[in-house]
Design a protein around this motif. Structure first.
Motif, PDB file in Angstrom:
ATOM      1  N   ASP A 160     -13.094 -88.193  30.047  1.00  0.00           N
ATOM      2  CA  ASP A 160     -13.012 -87.369  30.589  1.00  0.00           C
ATOM      3  C   ASP A 160     -12.159 -86.760  31.853  1.00  0.00           C
ATOM      4  N   LEU A 161     -13.851 -86.801  32.709  1.00  0.00           N
ATOM      5  CA  LEU A 161     -12.829 -87.001  34.239  1.00  0.00           C
ATOM      6  C   LEU A 161     -11.860 -87.848  34.851  1.00  0.00           C
ATOM      7  N   ALA A 162     -11.792 -88.805  34.589  1.00  0.00           N
ATOM      8  CA  ALA A 162     -10.820 -89.811  34.806  1.00  0.00           C
ATOM      9  C   ALA A 162      -9.748 -89.220  34.026  1.00  0.00           C
ATOM     10  N   GLU A 163      -9.466 -89.057  33.421  1.00  0.00           N
ATOM     11  CA  GLU A 163      -8.146 -88.105  32.958  1.00  0.00           C
ATOM     12  C   GLU A 163      -7.807 -86.738  33.211  1.00  0.00           C
ATOM     13  N   SER A 164      -8.198 -86.128  33.475  1.00  0.00           N
ATOM     14  CA  SER A 164      -8.404 -84.765  33.556  1.00  0.00           C
ATOM     15  C   SER A 164      -7.684 -85.088  35.671  1.00  0.00           C
ATOM     16  N   LEU A 170      -9.652 -95.701  36.690  1.00  0.00           N
ATOM     17  CA  LEU A 170     -10.885 -95.696  35.761  1.00  0.00           C
ATOM     18  C   LEU A 170     -11.291 -95.216  34.506  1.00  0.00           C
ATOM     19  N   THR A 171      -9.553 -94.604  34.234  1.00  0.00           N
ATOM     20  CA  THR A 171      -9.037 -94.539  33.165  1.00  0.00           C
ATOM     21  C   THR A 171      -9.152 -95.780  32.164  1.00  0.00           C
ATOM     22  N   ALA A 172      -8.010 -96.782  32.839  1.00  0.00           N
ATOM     23  CA  ALA A 172      -7.946 -98.157  31.634  1.00  0.00           C
ATOM     24  C   ALA A 172      -9.717 -98.514  32.400  1.00  0.00           C
ATOM     25  N   SER A 173     -10.228 -98.793  33.340  1.00  0.00           N
ATOM     26  CA  SER A 173     -11.714 -99.673  32.815  1.00  0.00           C
ATOM     27  C   SER A 173     -12.528 -98.570  31.756  1.00  0.00           C
TER      28      SER A 173
END
Length: 173
Positions: A160-164, A170-173
């Motif tokens: 959630d944090l990575a997307e926001s 980080l989103t990919a990982s």
């Protein structure tokens, strides 16, 4: 694209790239510290010590190190309550997160043992406008995710944090 290039690399190659990135971050941090001392070294509001209260624990810190953050620097130089009282209250930050954040300000090294603290530190890096810290934590967390480490609930919080914050690695990982 850099991300698709990184996806095809081995874990060892990604670690080597991360080390090179970290060396560049360290050089940039050292350059920025020299600039801060040159610009604010005579500013009396950044002399002596300041108490930072996080997680109910008071920490005596060097305000010149805090000045790496535009947010902390503004607190200490603009006549706000924090400047006059020489005390910064961070009621929403745990003592563990503060210790990790201040250790980063001292050494430039972002080390976090607990994944929940990593999430909190990543949020703090954004809140206090410390992009190099956010990048370093993002890289460490992404590496941990790639290696299968981390609690499921914490990983969901991280996603959630990575997307926001649009953190592609980080989103990919």
């Amino acid at each position: 694209r850099q991300d698709s290039k990184c996806d095809s690399l081995s874990l060892g190659q990604r670690r080597a790239m991360a080390c090179a990135d970290e060396a560049n971050v360290q050089r940039e941090r050292a350059r920025r510290l020299v600039e801060i001392v040159a610009e604010y070294g005579d500013d009396e509001s950044l002399m002596g010590f300041v108490d930072v209260v996080a997680g109910g624990v008071a920490h005596r810190v060097n305000p010149l190190l805090l000045a790496q953050s535009e947010v902390f620097r503004a607190m200490l130089t603009s006549g706000l309550r924090e400047a006059t009282q020489r005390r910064i209250e961070l009621p929403d930050m745990s003592a563990d997160c503060w210790r990790a954040l201040y250790a980063y300000l001292q050494s430039g090294d972002a080390r976090v043992e607990e994944s929940a603290t990593a999430v909190e530190l990543l949020q703090a890096a954004h809140m206090y406008e410390l992009p190099p810290l956010a990048d370093a934590v993002e890289q460490r967390v992404a590496t941990a995710c790639d290696e299968g480490e981390g609690d499921k609930d914490v990983l969901l919080d991280l996603l959630d944090l990575a997307e926001s914050h649009q953190m592609a690695k980080l989103t990919a990982s």
